[in-house]
Write a protein that holds these residues in place. Structure first.
Motif, short mmCIF file in Angstrom:
data_model
loop_
_atom_site.label_atom_id
_atom_site.label_comp_id
_atom_site.label_asym_id
_atom_site.label_seq_id
_atom_site.Cartn_x
_atom_site.Cartn_y
_atom_site.Cartn_z
N CYS A 197 0.22 10.67 7.81
CA CYS A 197 -0.67 11.83 7.66
C CYS A 197 -2.12 11.53 8.04
O CYS A 197 -2.97 12.41 7.97
CB CYS A 197 -0.60 12.37 6.24
N PHE A 198 -2.39 10.27 8.42
CA PHE A 198 -3.72 9.83 8.85
C PHE A 198 -4.77 9.83 7.74
O PHE A 198 -5.96 9.79 8.01
CB PHE A 198 -4.21 10.62 10.06
N SER A 199 -4.32 9.86 6.50
CA SER A 199 -5.24 9.79 5.36
C SER A 199 -5.89 8.41 5.30
O SER A 199 -5.28 7.40 5.64
CB SER A 199 -4.48 10.06 4.06
N GLN A 258 0.85 -1.19 0.00
CA GLN A 258 0.00 0.00 0.00
C GLN A 258 0.89 1.24 0.00
O GLN A 258 1.98 1.24 0.57
CB GLN A 258 -0.85 0.06 1.27
N ARG A 259 0.38 2.30 -0.60
CA ARG A 259 1.05 3.59 -0.56
C ARG A 259 -0.01 4.65 -0.34
O ARG A 259 -1.07 4.62 -0.98
CB ARG A 259 1.80 3.85 -1.86
N CYS A 260 0.24 5.58 0.56
CA CYS A 260 -0.72 6.64 0.83
C CYS A 260 -0.94 7.47 -0.42
O CYS A 260 0.02 7.93 -1.05
CB CYS A 260 -0.23 7.52 1.98
N ALA A 261 -2.18 7.67 -0.79
CA ALA A 261 -2.51 8.45 -1.98
C ALA A 261 -2.33 9.94 -1.75
O ALA A 261 -2.33 10.72 -2.71
CB ALA A 261 -3.94 8.16 -2.42
N PRO A 311 -0.84 -4.19 5.54
CA PRO A 311 -1.96 -3.41 5.01
C PRO A 311 -2.89 -2.94 6.12
O PRO A 311 -3.24 -3.69 7.03
CB PRO A 311 -2.68 -4.41 4.10
N ARG A 312 -3.27 -1.67 6.05
CA ARG A 312 -4.19 -1.09 7.03
C ARG A 312 -4.90 0.11 6.43
O ARG A 312 -4.44 0.67 5.45
CB ARG A 312 -3.46 -0.75 8.32
#
Length: 114
Positions: free
Chosen positions: A50-52, A31-34, A43-44
């Motif tokens: 940044c809590f996105s 996963q990568r933060c968008a 995975p979470r």
């Protein structure tokens, strides 16, 4: 008739299903933060930077550095009794995530840190 015990299959969650699906296809994805671009594994749903709540799945490079490893001599799962000893490692991946994995070095070689 006896059957060999099988290793319990993971039970994917909504967040981890893409990871397990990729592994089934012999691909490694994280996963990568968008929003901020921070990679994450395991995975979470929430970015720890940044809590996105927005994320994307991207193919991993597959490259990393061995952080630690150990030899397993006692099978903690009955399905692994015939496979001891085996090696487990922790790798620091290029994507800045740490991944636990089974190690299978070439015959006659031992893993080395770094």
């Amino acid at each position: 008739m006896t059957t060999e015990p099988r290793i319990a299959a993971p039970e994917p969650t909504r967040d981890s299903q893409p990871y397990w699906g990729a592994l089934a296809r012999h691909e490694l994805m994280f996963q990568r933060c968008a929003d901020c671009g921070t990679w994450r594994h395991y995975p979470r749903p929430v970015c720890t930077h940044c809590f996105s709540l927005r994320s994307e799945w991207q193919r991993a490079s597959g490259r990393g550095t061995l952080h630690s490893w150990t030899t397993i001599h006692h099978a903690y799962d009955s399905a692994l009794r015939g496979e001891t000893p085996y090696l487990i490692g922790i790798a620091d991946m290029e994507e800045s995530v740490r991944l636990a994995c089974r190690l299978v070095p070439p015959d006659g070689m031992s893993p080395s840190i770094g």
